[in-house]
Scaffold this motif. Structure first.
Motif: not given
Length: 218
Positions: A44-70
């Motif tokens: 519930d506390g996970a989000s693409t923004n949190r994951i991107a921040a932990a990875a040190g990248i922008s959410p846009g970079s994450l979305y290039q590979y993963f469409p959502n947090k699931d």
């Protein structure tokens, strides 16, 4: 080898498959970050923004590979269960020809070690899997180990009591051991490891004992 460092094929849920080393490294970085966020914040506390921040990248970079947090969390589960399956399968195969009284406790001990390497990740996966497609990956893991359990029963057909259904026995063996070992790791452990191994071994070995023969021997 721990899930964090396991070299694995790209997750099946990727929006696009990484072709270059740099892209594969980015996917690995996102999955590592997803694991950290899942452990720290839960599903519930996970989000693409949190994951991107932990990875040190922008959410846009994450979305290039993963469409959502699931899909990120599913990739975490896929990597984790894949590492577990590889480790347990290797040990089971090495012990297939050994007698059950030797092979069973050694294999369960290896499973305890594998589960205990990352108890915080195990807890997150156990709690979140029913809510995700990652449950299919856990089922696949159970099926793989079930095949090995059936092979073990087939190799020892002479010692298995007449009338035992190998399919049913393998299903029960895998899920009994799986549930008890997971709860042992997550619950404390509540009893000494030696006591646990002795008791669960005795439980499993009942599948290989003829009750009539055992009664005569006693």
């Amino acid at each position: 080898m721990t899930p964090k460092h396991r070299a694995a094929k790209p997750p099946a849920a990727l929006r696009r498959s990484p072709q270059q080393e740099r892209s594969r490294a980015m996917v690995e970085r996102i999955v590592n970050a997803g694991q950290q966020v899942l452990i720290a914040h839960g599903y519930d506390g996970a989000s693409t923004n949190r994951i991107a921040a932990a990875a040190g990248i922008s959410p846009g970079s994450l979305y290039q590979y993963f469409p959502n947090k699931d899909t990120v969390v599913a990739a975490v589960i896929e990597r984790y269960t894949g590492a577990l399956a590889d480790r347990v399968r290797t040990h089971v195969l090495a012990n297939l020809t050994r007698t059950p009284d030797v092979a069973v406790p050694e294999t369960i001990s290896e499973l305890l070690d594998a589960l205990g390497d990352h108890p915080e990740l195990l807890r997150a996966v156990v709690e979140q899997t029913p809510r995700l497609s990652g449950g299919e990956r856990v089922l696949a893991f159970e099926q793989q180990i079930g095949e090995l359990a059936r092979a073990a029963l087939a190799l020892r057909a002479r010692s298995v009591p007449a009338g035992v259904d190998a399919e049913a026995a393998a299903w029960m063996l895998v899920r009994t051991v799986e549930h008890l070992t997971i709860r042992y790791v997550l619950d404390g452990p509540p009893i000494a490891r030696e006591r646990f191994l002795a008791d669960i071994t005795r439980l499993v070995l009942n599948f290989f004992l003829d009750p009539v023969r055992a009664e005569r021997e006693h």
